[in-house]
Design a protein around this motif. Structure first.
Motif, mmCIF file in Angstrom:
data_model
loop_
_atom_site.group_PDB
_atom_site.id
_atom_site.type_symbol
_atom_site.label_atom_id
_atom_site.label_comp_id
_atom_site.label_asym_id
_atom_site.label_seq_id
_atom_site.Cartn_x
_atom_site.Cartn_y
_atom_site.Cartn_z
ATOM 1 N N ASP A 468 2.477 -33.512 22.052
ATOM 2 C CA ASP A 468 1.727 -33.097 23.241
ATOM 3 C C ASP A 468 1.664 -34.198 24.300
ATOM 4 O O ASP A 468 0.966 -34.068 25.303
ATOM 5 C CB ASP A 468 0.302 -32.710 22.852
ATOM 6 C CG ASP A 468 0.285 -31.489 21.932
ATOM 7 O OD1 ASP A 468 1.251 -30.708 22.029
ATOM 8 O OD2 ASP A 468 -0.663 -31.350 21.147
ATOM 9 N N ILE A 472 3.893 -29.355 27.624
ATOM 10 C CA ILE A 472 4.657 -28.373 26.872
ATOM 11 C C ILE A 472 6.144 -28.445 27.192
ATOM 12 O O ILE A 472 7.004 -28.315 26.322
ATOM 13 C CB ILE A 472 4.106 -26.946 27.132
ATOM 14 C CG1 ILE A 472 4.822 -25.936 26.236
ATOM 15 C CG2 ILE A 472 4.238 -26.592 28.602
ATOM 16 C CD1 ILE A 472 4.643 -26.186 24.766
ATOM 17 N N THR A 476 8.863 -29.374 24.375
ATOM 18 C CA THR A 476 9.948 -28.432 24.094
ATOM 19 C C THR A 476 11.307 -29.092 24.240
ATOM 20 O O THR A 476 12.197 -28.932 23.397
ATOM 21 C CB THR A 476 9.845 -27.216 25.021
ATOM 22 O OG1 THR A 476 8.570 -26.596 24.863
ATOM 23 C CG2 THR A 476 10.947 -26.214 24.721
ATOM 24 N N GLN A 763 9.514 -23.041 33.956
ATOM 25 C CA GLN A 763 9.263 -23.922 32.812
ATOM 26 C C GLN A 763 10.485 -24.018 31.901
ATOM 27 O O GLN A 763 10.811 -25.095 31.382
ATOM 28 C CB GLN A 763 8.052 -23.416 32.032
ATOM 29 C CG GLN A 763 6.722 -23.647 32.732
ATOM 30 C CD GLN A 763 5.564 -23.056 31.954
ATOM 31 O OE1 GLN A 763 5.673 -21.959 31.391
ATOM 32 N NE2 GLN A 763 4.446 -23.770 31.932
#
Length: 853
Positions: A468, A472, A476, A763
């Protein structure tokens, strides 16, 4: 199997397009290199030359016999040819009319540095014809080649090896492209140059050969007829030398392209096999054996190789002419250089392309044979790095890199002079690059973990998990790059290749160049001024005499010569560059790096050698050498120098130096000056400038000499970048884009799951971009590490050779290349992902990825 391979290539063409494009580019680059090398093997016909009108030429070719370590006898031409003997000239003249040619340094005040003086009787040999005036009838008359009719009757000033002179122009001829000449009477030419280097014979060729054979044969002279006569023309020799200088970097470029092709094709085929793993498992399920799968992969590679080789040869043939123009524009080859299309050169490139395809797919075929039938029933497509692949990468990479580093260390300790030559050390540099490339795939993951360590530590300090740390998108991208082993390796490897290869080669070249500048700086540390040629090939005797006559300065006059000695293998006699200087001035003005002995012991019968001299002689030892004209001499070693980056490897007194021969006396290279105690610097500088004014010389400071040396080495570095690196870097960049585009089909399911999990298109694209940048950053870091190892090895060797010298890492070039890699990778990764996500939600993407239910 061939029918199945053809069908597989036709139906699954998207899986082979990366290999096809990569191999096509590689064959095209190799074809261009081979075509240009083929064009440089022969000197093109220059048309009319200096001796075009002479049917037979006799050229000086004095050689000395040398007994090799194996007991054989070889003949080596001497470095300074003394010219044809009067007896040989008389013997050839007895066969028919003979015209001696004396060519020497003679330059008009505004003439080019390549201008020469010649006897008027030899003008007919090159087809010269008067356009105005008459032939020179007195010693104070000259004929100007390429002069204007208005100059007839006017006085001109010219400089020869002994100083300035004045003459009257009696006539002019048309300009000739092969030389810039000033013609004198035969008597005056004989005074300037007593030696005859070439004798034009108009008698029967067989009679001339018999006369030369009776006088000593090829040990003293060569007989040239037909097309071989061009070898006597200095323009032919100059063009041949320039073409040979181009062959080396082009050969290296072809070799690097072939080596790069193996890595790239292996990577793209491995990625293709991974994409088709389930398909190959189905073939195993219906009864295909492991051998049949390996044969299928080889046949597919053969089909792709044939098609790519054909396309690459077509591109190479189209690119040959632009490559030739590029070389001409940068003055690397003479004007008019062309690259003809040779079928054998294209065939060679095609064969290399086929072998590259088959060699690159070898490991992939082994992987294909290990696929089990049960994998056809697997639902998940999770990448699991093959243990065989990991073991091969670790073993091969560590062996190659470890062996290269060990060789670099041994070279730095025992053969540091090899590190002073970029061509000699290139194999070590390529070994370091190969080791880095082999380890790129297995080190990419740990490197990415290292690069993402800081955000993870910050997250842990806040009580959160490491994933974290960057949000995100960051988490990822990080996990995707760490789990997608093949995609990460395929992205990282070309970046490592580009950065490491550019950094190793340019860094080593720049470090060598700085070492040479350091050596010159150390040598001139005690000098106050330096006199160097200005638009002339050297300094004439008048400059030397006038500078020596200036009060308050101590002058060190350096005159080039040569010393012949056996090479390190004892198999041949080779000329080493030497210099003649006054021992007292050498010890007082220059700061040579003496590591043993003393310059004060240099006197007639002795020599100062570089410690890299073959055989590693010791102070006080007698060494057997040949002077530049072949005279045998045994010299006592007075001192050893810790030098080698600079070309001078031996210092002798004028008594042991042969500085003349065919072409007249040698010109002085440079005069180093040191002010005597009490001398006024400004007055001395003014007197020195007055002394050299109008004589083709200039007064400079040591700082200006260093600056000029730095500028010239930087230009050489960029030429090396363009000729050797340019093609390989472009090839690796194309491979980088191909590898990323090939993975688009594998990422559809991954992207669909991200969209179904709630990620927006922006994203998803940011995650793809960050993952790509992490791979590029990892490749850049690994390439920089390889660069540091290579440059460090060169620096250690050169420091051992010349003393403290800076190590140069081309950070600007590496940053530029890393930026280009990032731009290419982002375009190849983000654009296809954006096209995949365009106008579709997560479920539609998922249906498109998995097919209809």
């Amino acid at each position: 199997m061939l029918t199945l391979a053809l069908a597989s290539v036709r139906l699954r063409w998207a899986s082979f397009v990366g290999s096809f494009v990569a191999l096509t580019c590689g064959v095209a680059l190799m074809a261009v290199s081979v075509l240009v090398i083929a064009a440089t093997t022969d000197v093109p016909d220059q048309g009319r030359q200096r001796f075009s009108q002479a049917p037979v030429l006799v050229t000086a070719n004095l050689g000395v016999d040398f007994r090799t370590a194996t007991g054989e006898t070889s003949t080596t031409p001497v470095a300074a040819q003394p010219g044809l003997s009067p007896e040989l000239i008389a013997a050839v003249a007895a066969t028919g009319r003979a015209v001696p040619d004396r060519t020497f340094y003679a330059q008009l005040a505004d003439g080019p540095s390549s201008q020469v003086g010649r006897a008027w009787s030899a003008a007919e040999l090159g087809g010269y014809r008067l356009t105005a005036g008459s032939a020179p009838a007195a010693d104070d008359q000259v004929v100007l080649g390429g002069g204007s009719p208005e100059q007839v009757g006017r006085p001109v000033r010219y400089v020869t090896a002994d100083g300035p002179h004045t003459a009257t122009v009696s006539g002019v001829t048309e300009a000739e492209p092969f030389e810039h000449a000033v013609f004198f009477t035969d008597a005056q030419a004989a005074r300037y140059c007593p030696s005859v280097g070439v004798l034009a014979a108009f008698g029967p060729a067989d009679a001339v050969r018999r006369a030369v054979f009776a006088a000593g044969g090829e040990h003293v002279a060569r007989v040239l007829t037909g097309g071989d006569r061009a070898q006597a023309d200095p323009h032919h020799a100059e063009v041949s030398h320039r073409l040979e200088d181009v062959q080396t970097p082009l050969g290296l470029s072809a070799a690097v392209s072939a080596g790069t092709a193996v890595f790239v094709v292996a990577g793209t085929f491995a990625l293709s096999i991974a994409q088709r793993r389930r398909e190959l498992a189905l073939l195993r399920l219906i009864g295909a054996t492991r051998r049949q799968l390996r044969t299928l992969v080889h046949r597919e590679a053969l089909v792709v190789g044939v098609l790519a080789s054909a396309a690459g040869c077509a591109l190479g043939a189209a690119g040959a002419a632009p490559a030739g123009r590029w070389l001409v524009e940068r003055d690397l080859v003479p004007p008019g250089f062309t690259v003809p299309i040779a079928w054998w050169a294209l065939l060679t490139a095609a064969v290399i392309g086929l072998l590259t395809a088959l060699g690159g797919v070898l490991l992939s075929s082994l992987k294909a044979g290990l696929i089990s039938p049960g994998e056809a029933l697997a639902d998940a497509d999770v990448e699991r790095p093959s243990r065989l692949s990991l073991a091969f990468r670790w073993t091969a990479g560590l062996l190659v890199l470890g062996g290269a580093l060990a060789a670099v260390a041994v070279t730095a300790e025992y053969w540091p002079d090899a590190a002073a030559n970029a061509a000699d050390s290139l194999s070590l540099l390529l070994a370091v690059v190969a080791g880095c490339v082999l380890l790129a795939g297995v080190l990419a993951g740990p490197t990415i973990r290292l690069l993402t360590l800081l955000p993870g530590l910050a997250a842990r300090l806040r009580g959160r998990t490491a994933e974290d740390g960057g949000g995100i998108v960051w988490a990822t991208a990080r996990q995707s790059s760490l789990t997608a082993f093949r995609r990460t390796a395929a992205t990282t490897t070309p970046v490592v290749l580009i950065v490491a290869f550019a950094g190793c080669l340019l860094g080593s070249i720049d470090t060598i160049n700085r070492a040479q500048v350091t050596e010159v700086r150390n040598r001139l540390a005690a000098a106050d001024f330096v006199v160097t040629p200005a638009g002339t090939p050297g300094l004439n005797r008048a400059v030397v005499d006038r500078v020596r006559a200036v009060p308050g300065v101590r002058a060190l006059v350096t005159t080039p010569t040569a010393v012949l000695a056996a090479d390190v293998t004892g198999q041949s006699l080779v000329p080493f560059r030497a210099a003649a200087a006054d021992p007292a001035a050498l010890a007082e003005v220059d700061r040579l790096p003496v590591v043993a002995g003393s310059l004060a012991d240099l006197r007639p019968g002795s020599v100062v050698l570089s410690r890299t001299w073959p055989g590693s002689p010791q102070v006080g030892q007698q060494v057997d050498v040949r002077l530049a004209d072949g005279t045998p001499r045994s010299l006592r070693v007075a001192a050893l120098l810790g030098t080698g980056a600079e070309a001078v490897q031996a210092w002798v007194t004028p008594a042991d130096a042969v500085t003349g021969g065919v072409g007249g006396p040698a010109l002085t290279d440079r005069i180093d000056l040191r002010l005597l105690p009490g001398a006024d610097r400004q007055q001395a500088a003014t007197a020195l400038r007055t002394a050299v004014d109008g004589l083709g010389a200039r007064l400079a400071t040591p700082e200006e000499i260093w600056s000029g040396a730095t500028d010239s080495t930087e230009e050489a570095s960029w030429n090396a970048l363009l000729m050797i690196l340019g093609l390989a870097i472009c090839y690796a960049a194309i491979a980088l884009a191909n590898s990323l585009v090939m993975t688009v089909t594998d990422r559809r399911r991954e992207l669909s799951l991200l969209r179904l999990a709630g990620a927006t298109k922006a994203q998803v694209l940011r995650a793809v971009a960050v993952e790509t940048l992490l791979c590029v950053a990892a490749g850049t870091l690994l390439g920089a590490l390889g660069t540091a190892l290579s440059v460090g090895g060169s620096w250690a060797a050169l420091t051992h050779l010349v003393g403290p010298t800076p190590a140069v890492v081309p950070w600007g070039v590496l940053a530029t290349l890393a930026t280009c890699c990032a731009a290419i990778a982002l375009t190849a990764a983000v654009l296809p992902a954006a096209l995949t996500l365009r106008g579709r939600d997560g479920q539609s993407i998922l249906r498109g990825a998995t097919g209809p239910a």
